[in-house]
Design an enzyme around this catalytic site. Structure first.
Site, PDB file in Angstrom:
ATOM      1  N   ASP A 158     -38.644 -15.781  -6.153  1.00 12.21           N
ATOM      2  CA  ASP A 158     -38.011 -16.992  -6.505  1.00 12.21           C
ATOM      3  C   ASP A 158     -36.483 -17.172  -5.830  1.00 12.21           C
ATOM      4  OD1 ASP A 158     -40.037 -17.674  -8.236  1.00 12.21           O
ATOM      5  OD2 ASP A 158     -39.219 -17.052  -9.789  1.00 12.21           O
TER       6      ASP A 158
HETATM    7  P1  NAP Z   1     -39.594 -12.873  -8.786  1.00 15.07           P
HETATM    8  O1  NAP Z   1     -39.467 -14.390  -8.350  1.00 15.07           O
HETATM    9  O2  NAP Z   1     -40.101 -12.441 -10.270  1.00 15.07           O
HETATM   10  O3  NAP Z   1     -40.536 -12.189  -7.737  1.00 15.07           O
HETATM   11  C1  NAP Z   1     -41.009 -10.796  -7.724  1.00 15.07           C
HETATM   12  C2  NAP Z   1     -42.001 -10.513  -6.632  1.00 15.07           C
HETATM   13  O4  NAP Z   1     -42.342  -9.115  -6.866  1.00 15.07           O
HETATM   14  C3  NAP Z   1     -43.372 -11.162  -7.059  1.00 15.07           C
HETATM   15  O5  NAP Z   1     -43.788 -12.275  -6.351  1.00 15.07           O
HETATM   16  C4  NAP Z   1     -44.404  -9.896  -6.813  1.00 15.07           C
HETATM   17  O6  NAP Z   1     -45.435 -10.452  -5.985  1.00 15.07           O
HETATM   18  C5  NAP Z   1     -43.497  -8.841  -6.172  1.00 15.07           C
HETATM   19  N1  NAP Z   1     -43.774  -7.612  -6.579  1.00 15.07           N
HETATM   20  C6  NAP Z   1     -44.210  -7.185  -7.680  1.00 15.07           C
HETATM   21  N2  NAP Z   1     -44.542  -5.966  -7.694  1.00 15.07           N
HETATM   22  C7  NAP Z   1     -44.550  -5.349  -6.230  1.00 15.07           C
HETATM   23  C8  NAP Z   1     -44.666  -4.291  -5.702  1.00 15.07           C
HETATM   24  N3  NAP Z   1     -45.104  -3.199  -6.394  1.00 15.07           N
HETATM   25  N4  NAP Z   1     -44.434  -4.286  -4.473  1.00 15.07           N
HETATM   26  C9  NAP Z   1     -44.001  -5.367  -3.939  1.00 15.07           C
HETATM   27  N5  NAP Z   1     -43.921  -6.416  -4.639  1.00 15.07           N
HETATM   28  C10 NAP Z   1     -44.070  -6.589  -5.693  1.00 15.07           C
HETATM   29  O7  NAP Z   1     -38.433 -12.044  -8.569  1.00 15.07           O
HETATM   30  P2  NAP Z   1     -36.987 -12.330  -7.928  1.00 15.07           P
HETATM   31  O8  NAP Z   1     -37.083 -13.133  -6.602  1.00 15.07           O
HETATM   32  O9  NAP Z   1     -36.247 -11.133  -7.944  1.00 15.07           O
HETATM   33  O10 NAP Z   1     -36.479 -13.341  -8.928  1.00 15.07           O
HETATM   34  C11 NAP Z   1     -36.100 -13.001 -10.326  1.00 15.07           C
HETATM   35  C12 NAP Z   1     -36.764 -14.142 -11.084  1.00 15.07           C
HETATM   36  O11 NAP Z   1     -36.521 -13.802 -12.491  1.00 15.07           O
HETATM   37  C13 NAP Z   1     -35.856 -15.336 -11.015  1.00 15.07           C
HETATM   38  O12 NAP Z   1     -36.826 -16.633 -11.416  1.00 15.07           O
HETATM   39  C14 NAP Z   1     -35.060 -15.617 -12.234  1.00 15.07           C
HETATM   40  O13 NAP Z   1     -34.621 -16.644 -12.789  1.00 15.07           O
HETATM   41  C15 NAP Z   1     -35.765 -14.615 -13.601  1.00 15.07           C
HETATM   42  N6  NAP Z   1     -34.870 -13.976 -14.099  1.00 15.07           N
HETATM   43  C16 NAP Z   1     -33.871 -13.228 -13.945  1.00 15.07           C
HETATM   44  C17 NAP Z   1     -33.314 -12.663 -14.888  1.00 15.07           C
HETATM   45  C18 NAP Z   1     -32.008 -11.602 -14.666  1.00 15.07           C
HETATM   46  O14 NAP Z   1     -31.101 -11.582 -15.316  1.00 15.07           O
HETATM   47  N7  NAP Z   1     -32.253 -10.980 -13.366  1.00 15.07           N
HETATM   48  C19 NAP Z   1     -33.641 -12.754 -16.317  1.00 15.07           C
HETATM   49  C20 NAP Z   1     -34.562 -13.734 -16.493  1.00 15.07           C
HETATM   50  C21 NAP Z   1     -35.273 -14.169 -15.713  1.00 15.07           C
HETATM   51  P3  NAP Z   1     -46.959  -9.815  -5.910  1.00 15.07           P
HETATM   52  O15 NAP Z   1     -47.334  -9.694  -7.388  1.00 15.07           O
HETATM   53  O16 NAP Z   1     -47.671 -10.428  -5.163  1.00 15.07           O
HETATM   54  O17 NAP Z   1     -46.756  -8.332  -5.355  1.00 15.07           O
END
Ligand code: NAP
Length: 461
Positions: free
Chosen positions: A387
């Site tokens: 994201d």
């Molecule tokens: P993300 O959008 O959740 O994407 C994480 C990606 O990691 C997934 O597409 C997944 O794809 C991949 N993944 C998972 N396991 C893996 C592995 N073992 N090896 C390689 N890839 C792996 O993460 P992000 O870009 O960090 O964004 C964070 C999201 O969480 C945002 O939308 C944010 O708003 C939300 N959020 C954040 C917080 C905070 O405080 N940081 C709190 C609540 C919500 P695959 O499954 O294809 O591997």
């Protein structure tokens, strides 16, 4: 008494310095230490209080509590931190609520109006935090469905119960002898904790946990008023306000309104391996690349930016990231890390993981400080992020993440994405970046891929 007050003052100053330290990665360790020293001083000072009749039960509590705390901390991995925090909040909420019940049963008759009000408030919020945190823990741990559980009129019922409880607390203030009202308030707190968290998706839990932290702080603050303890009032107020500020900051960085998180039933949990949502009809073409292809790009690069995301935490790839960065630096490549405020699942998630791998802070750049660099960068390595690198957040007003600030990754010469599949991330939104001509998808576990890339760089010289 004078010594105790002085100790409380020192502890309060240390708590404030702890929060200040925790506001930056460089100061975080110092902040934690300050908080620990402050808490130690506050606990010891409280144990010197003349009202303490016997130490046996207190000692037993310290031994059992410390044992459980050490065991939990030693066993729980970094990716399960939100779960651990939820569990701690549930203990805090329960402790506060039980103190409230005990105080009411012990001396309700002799309490002032103000203290009865504080007790009612403390018991209500304490029980709400207890069950709400257990629900949050269950959703994150998978004991309860991570998907939002909703029904018609749910928000109206929750709001009615909340304001009904506040009215009941006012009634209790004027009729403290009505123990049924007191226990109804306690029961409503327990029920509301469950009902308020049910409609919230598992992936939104970190924001909710931070909010529950704020409630636990307010409950502790109310306990301070009920028991006449200045240190509880100060520490509870600091906890309550910092928890609320953190929840607001998190929702702002996710470009979501607070109301949307609490009432919007967003954040549907996506299990790894779940089918990609059907967004654009037929499957689109993307460049699936091998480790060798990616290594060839890196060998020809002078500047590389790593963008870690939740997948790095899942794969525990932070040490491999550091090793690949070191290997690139030995080849004369300039390496930077771009850290998004909501990458991962809790604030500072990526900072903590990279600090664990001893990545120097001065190589970490936040959004504002690095976004202009992408256009003059040879290669970006996206390690399990999704994201936070989705251009739809800038371009597509119909996207649920539209407006969330994201990195300008697509402007760099080459983009290497490490993830296991084409599945979406937290928001469930397809990522256009993965289909761009300059993007290489190296599918597989991030840690394994990174280790193979390091090997490939070594072999090829
Ligand atoms: P993300 O959008 O959740 O994407 C994480 C990606 O990691 C997934 O597409 C997944 O794809 C991949 N993944 C998972 N396991 C893996 C592995 N073992 N090896 C390689 N890839 C792996 O993460 P992000 O870009 O960090 O964004 C964070 C999201 O969480 C945002 O939308 C944010 O708003 C939300 N959020 C954040 C917080 C905070 O405080 N940081 C709190 C609540 C919500 P695959 O499954 O294809 O591997």
């Amino acid at each position: 008494m004078m010594v105790i007050s002085l100790c409380y003052l020192v502890a309060a100053v240390l708590f404030i310095l702890a929060l200040r330290g925790l506001s930056s990665p460089e100061g975080a360790r110092r902040g934690v230490l300050m908080g620990e020293i402050g808490m130690f001083i506050a606990v010891v000072a409280t144990l010197l209080h003349k009202d303490i009749v016997t130490y046996e039960w207190i000692l037993a509590g310290i031994v059992v509590g410390s044992g459980i705390g050490v065991a939990i901390s030693a066993k729980i991995p970094m990716t399960k931190m939100p779960e651990r925090i939820a569990l701690s909040h549930s203990f805090g909420g329960l402790a506060t609520a039980l103190v409230g019940v005990a105080e009411y049963l012990r001396e309700a008759e002799s309490l002032t109006y103000f203290k009865v009000g504080a007790l009612g408030f403390e018991t209500f919020l304490g029980f709400l935090t207890f069950t709400g945190s257990i629900m949050a823990f269950g959703k994150l741990q998978g004991f309860i469905s991570g998907a939002p559980i909703t029904w018609k009129g749910q928000n109206y019922l929750n709001i009615t119960l909340f304001f009904g409880s506040l009215v009941a607390i006012v009634a209790l203030v004027f009729h403290r002898e009505l123990s049924q009202v007191f226990f109804a308030i306690a029961g409503t707190g327990l029920a509301l904790g469950v009902m308020a968290v049910l409609p919230i998706g598992g992936a939104d839990m970190p924001v909710v946990i931070s909010l529950l932290n704020s409630y636990a702080g307010l409950a502790a603050c109310a306990t301070g008023f009920a028991l006449g303890s200045q240190i509880l009032i100060i520490s509870g107020a600091l906890d309550g306000s910092s928890g609320l500020l953190l929840s607001l900051l998190m929702s702002k960085a996710m470009n979501r309104s607070f109301a949307n998180i609490l009432f919007g039933a967003f954040g549907t949990a996506l299990e790894p391996g779940a089918a990609t949502p059907q967004l654009g009809g037929a499957a689109k073409a993307y460049n699936e690349a091998t480790v060798e292809d990616a290594a060839a790009v890196l060998k020809a690069s002078q500047s590389v930016i790593f963008i870690p995301g939740y997948g790095m935490a899942v794969s525990q790839a932070q040490h491999a990231v550091r090793d690949l960065a070191a290997s690139l630096e030995r080849r004369g490549v300039e390496v930077k890390y771009a850290i998004h405020p909501v990458a991962g699942r809790m604030p500072g998630h990526m900072n903590v993981l990279l600090a664990e791998a001893n990545v120097s802070y001065d190589k970490l750049f936040d959004l504002d400080n690095i976004n202009d660099d992408f256009a003059r960068t040879d290669a970006v390595i996206v390690v399990g992020a999704n994201d936070v690198v989705n251009p739809a957040a800038k371009k597509d007003p119909s996207s649920p993440i539209y407006g969330m600030p994201v990195f300008n990754v697509e402007q760099s010469r080459s983009v290497i994405v490490l993830k296991r599949s084409m599945n979406p991330g937290f928001s469930g939104v397809e990522n256009e970046l993965f289909f761009q001509p300059n993007t290489m998808m190296v599918l597989g576990d991030a840690k394994k891929t990174l280790l193979s890339m390091i090997g490939e760089l070594k072999e090829g010289h």
